[in-house]
Design a protein around this motif. Structure first.
Motif, PDB file in Angstrom:
ATOM      1  N   LEU A 166      -8.633  -1.969 -11.212  1.00 26.52           N
ATOM      2  CA  LEU A 166      -8.624  -1.519 -12.606  1.00 26.52           C
ATOM      3  C   LEU A 166      -8.665  -2.694 -13.578  1.00 26.52           C
ATOM      4  O   LEU A 166      -9.310  -2.614 -14.632  1.00 26.52           O
ATOM      5  CB  LEU A 166      -7.385  -0.659 -12.873  1.00 26.52           C
ATOM      6  N   TYR A 210      -5.058   6.420 -21.139  1.00 22.23           N
ATOM      7  CA  TYR A 210      -4.311   7.003 -20.021  1.00 22.23           C
ATOM      8  C   TYR A 210      -3.678   5.896 -19.176  1.00 22.23           C
ATOM      9  O   TYR A 210      -2.518   6.013 -18.739  1.00 22.23           O
ATOM     10  CB  TYR A 210      -5.248   7.864 -19.177  1.00 22.23           C
ATOM     11  N   TYR A 211      -4.421   4.832 -18.944  1.00 23.97           N
ATOM     12  CA  TYR A 211      -3.919   3.690 -18.187  1.00 23.97           C
ATOM     13  C   TYR A 211      -2.699   3.076 -18.876  1.00 23.97           C
ATOM     14  O   TYR A 211      -1.685   2.755 -18.235  1.00 23.97           O
ATOM     15  CB  TYR A 211      -5.050   2.671 -18.046  1.00 23.97           C
ATOM     16  N   ILE A 233      -6.254   5.634 -11.472  1.00 21.76           N
ATOM     17  CA  ILE A 233      -4.978   5.408 -12.157  1.00 21.76           C
ATOM     18  C   ILE A 233      -3.890   6.275 -11.527  1.00 21.76           C
ATOM     19  O   ILE A 233      -2.772   5.804 -11.270  1.00 21.76           O
ATOM     20  CB  ILE A 233      -5.123   5.701 -13.663  1.00 21.76           C
ATOM     21  N   GLN A 238     -16.214   5.289  -9.689  1.00 21.64           N
ATOM     22  CA  GLN A 238     -16.063   5.284 -11.141  1.00 21.64           C
ATOM     23  C   GLN A 238     -15.119   6.368 -11.655  1.00 21.64           C
ATOM     24  O   GLN A 238     -15.008   6.551 -12.876  1.00 21.64           O
ATOM     25  CB  GLN A 238     -17.442   5.448 -11.800  1.00 21.64           C
ATOM     26  N   ASP A 294      -9.843   6.664 -20.801  1.00 21.62           N
ATOM     27  CA  ASP A 294      -9.284   6.054 -19.586  1.00 21.62           C
ATOM     28  C   ASP A 294      -8.297   4.947 -19.943  1.00 21.62           C
ATOM     29  O   ASP A 294      -7.227   4.827 -19.336  1.00 21.62           O
ATOM     30  CB  ASP A 294     -10.398   5.477 -18.712  1.00 21.62           C
ATOM     31  N   GLN A 295      -8.660   4.136 -20.930  1.00 17.89           N
ATOM     32  CA  GLN A 295      -7.798   3.035 -21.338  1.00 17.89           C
ATOM     33  C   GLN A 295      -6.471   3.551 -21.882  1.00 17.89           C
ATOM     34  O   GLN A 295      -5.399   2.997 -21.580  1.00 17.89           O
ATOM     35  CB  GLN A 295      -8.507   2.170 -22.384  1.00 17.89           C
ATOM     36  N   LEU A 345     -13.912   1.184 -18.252  1.00 13.56           N
ATOM     37  CA  LEU A 345     -13.013   2.267 -18.657  1.00 13.56           C
ATOM     38  C   LEU A 345     -13.358   2.770 -20.047  1.00 13.56           C
ATOM     39  O   LEU A 345     -13.550   1.981 -20.985  1.00 13.56           O
ATOM     40  CB  LEU A 345     -11.552   1.792 -18.637  1.00 13.56           C
ATOM     41  N   SER A 346     -13.458   4.085 -20.181  1.00 14.66           N
ATOM     42  CA  SER A 346     -13.697   4.687 -21.487  1.00 14.66           C
ATOM     43  C   SER A 346     -12.439   4.556 -22.337  1.00 14.66           C
ATOM     44  O   SER A 346     -11.349   4.266 -21.809  1.00 14.66           O
ATOM     45  CB  SER A 346     -14.053   6.161 -21.314  1.00 14.66           C
ATOM     46  N   HIS A 353     -12.155   6.799 -12.779  1.00 11.77           N
ATOM     47  CA  HIS A 353     -11.054   5.920 -13.157  1.00 11.77           C
ATOM     48  C   HIS A 353      -9.737   6.670 -13.338  1.00 11.77           C
ATOM     49  O   HIS A 353      -8.669   6.137 -13.026  1.00 11.77           O
ATOM     50  CB  HIS A 353     -11.414   5.162 -14.437  1.00 11.77           C
ATOM     51  N   HIS A 354      -9.811   7.880 -13.832  1.00  9.09           N
ATOM     52  CA  HIS A 354      -8.589   8.676 -14.003  1.00  9.09           C
ATOM     53  C   HIS A 354      -7.905   8.885 -12.651  1.00  9.09           C
ATOM     54  O   HIS A 354      -6.676   8.719 -12.518  1.00  9.09           O
ATOM     55  CB  HIS A 354      -8.947  10.023 -14.658  1.00  9.09           C
ATOM     56  N   GLN A 355      -8.677   9.224 -11.653  1.00  9.39           N
ATOM     57  CA  GLN A 355      -8.122   9.412 -10.309  1.00  9.39           C
ATOM     58  C   GLN A 355      -7.567   8.097  -9.752  1.00  9.39           C
ATOM     59  O   GLN A 355      -6.540   8.101  -9.064  1.00  9.39           O
ATOM     60  CB  GLN A 355      -9.188   9.975  -9.358  1.00  9.39           C
TER      61      GLN A 355
END
Length: 359
Positions: free
Chosen positions: A143, A158-159, A121, A115, A155-156, A151-152, A117-119
């Motif tokens: 993803l 940043y993605y 990405i 989980q 996170d979204q 994704l928070s 998610h930043h990593q």
């Protein structure tokens, strides 16, 4: 004494040891279609069969990052690889991508905590910048498919900064290809096996002479077609009719099965290999010497084709043995399956099976 035992352990278990290099290897070839347009559920029986096989490595028909980076910019195989880093450089996120060392750390973290998610990405971005197409696509699949709803908002955002919109990833960058065999079968398989990496095995070192021979053969085929339109009663016209009959037979064979699982079984039959060779080589060996047939240039095409497939087999066996694998799955376009089966059978301590050998 303990030092001696430790050294013995290194000899027996080291990834590059001669004993591991000679370990018997089983290769499961899965001839695939590059277009898979049915709902995901249609491919579930295929995934389940491959999952029950429990391979320790999965290979895809991708170029390695090193080979992709070295592909000449002007060649058709090189152009897509130059396109993706250029796309990435135009994104809003301008920080440098992860180094190889930091990317390896991110992989380890994600194995324990999927989980993060930043990593993920960041890891996908590292693969994109280093031209590792297979693993870029795999991480983006996770993803886009698996974790999309998790994704928070941060996170979204940043993605989006890192990769742009989903539409751009599909159309401009072609890094998300939802109708490929990878999105439908092999990425879900990897995820369910708990594996975080797809291995590349394609070989394009022979693309330039292949394209040269192919171009010459096609020119002669077009001359046959033009002559046929002028006079359909000649011996050359009979050759053209034989070539023209191949395409309908090829697609009739693929359209006959009622399910995707049955289609995949059909694609892994020897008949598919024969039809593929006839389609890709203007009729292939049965037409050698026929009036107007480009025999010499088709033979030159096949020589380069064989070299490519041998290179693919070498890439599989080398990487599998380096990691001490005993069984691996290889996803490859169905036109390659039979020739690769023959080539792998001639390699020492390699047993090769196809999808149809699975229970």
């Amino acid at each position: 004494m303990y030092k001696c035992l430790f050294l013995l352990w290194l000899v027996l278990c080291g990834a590059a040891s001669p004993l591991l290099a000679q370990r018997p290897l089983e290769v499961l070839l899965v001839g695939t279609s590059h277009y898979n347009g049915d709902p995901d559920s249609a491919y579930r029986p295929i995934i389940n069969k491959l999952k029950a096989y429990r391979p320790s490595m999965v290979f895809g028909e991708y170029l390695s990052a090193t080979d992709a980076q070295q592909a000449p910019a002007g060649e058709y195989v090189g152009v897509p690889f130059q396109r993706r880093p250029q796309y990435m450089k135009r994104r809003e996120l301008t920080t440098a991508p992860l180094t190889a060392k930091v990317a390896a750390t991110a992989r380890r973290q994600l194995r324990k905590k999927p989980q993060l998610h930043h990593q993920r990405i960041d890891l996908a971005r590292h693969y994109a910048f280093t031209n590792d197409r297979g693993n870029t696509e795999y991480q983006l699949f996770l993803l886009e498919q698996t974790f999309k709803n998790d994704l928070s908002p941060a996170d979204q955002a940043y993605y989006l900064q890192a990769f742009g919109s989903a539409d751009s990833l599909r159309k401009a960058a072609k890094m998300v290809r939802p109708l490929t065999e990878y999105h439908k079968i092999f990425f879900p398989l990897l995820q369910e096996l708990g594996q975080d990496y797809i291995y590349a095995m394609d070989c394009q070192r022979y693309s330039e002479p292949f394209e040269e021979a192919s171009g010459k053969a096609y020119t002669q085929f077009m001359a046959l077609q033009a002559a046929f339109k002028q006079d359909s009663t000649t011996a050359q016209a009979a050759t053209f009719r034989r070539i023209a009959a191949i395409k309908p037979a090829y697609f009739a064979y693929l359209e006959a099965p009622a399910t995707q699982e049955a289609t995949y079984r059909a694609m892994n039959m020897p008949e598919m290999g024969t039809l593929s060779d006839q389609l890709n080589f203007f009729g292939d060996e049965p037409l050698y010497g026929a009036p107007g047939f480009p025999t010499q240039d088709v033979q030159a095409m096949k020589a380069q084709w064989t070299l490519r497939n041998q290179g693919m087999c070498d890439n599989i066996v080398r990487q599998a043995r380096a990691r001490g694998a005993s069984r691996v799955v290889v996803a490859v376009g169905s036109a390659h399956t039979m020739v690769m089966q023959r080539l792998l059978q001639n390699m020492p301590k390699v047993r090769v099976i196809t999808y149809n050998d699975l229970p």
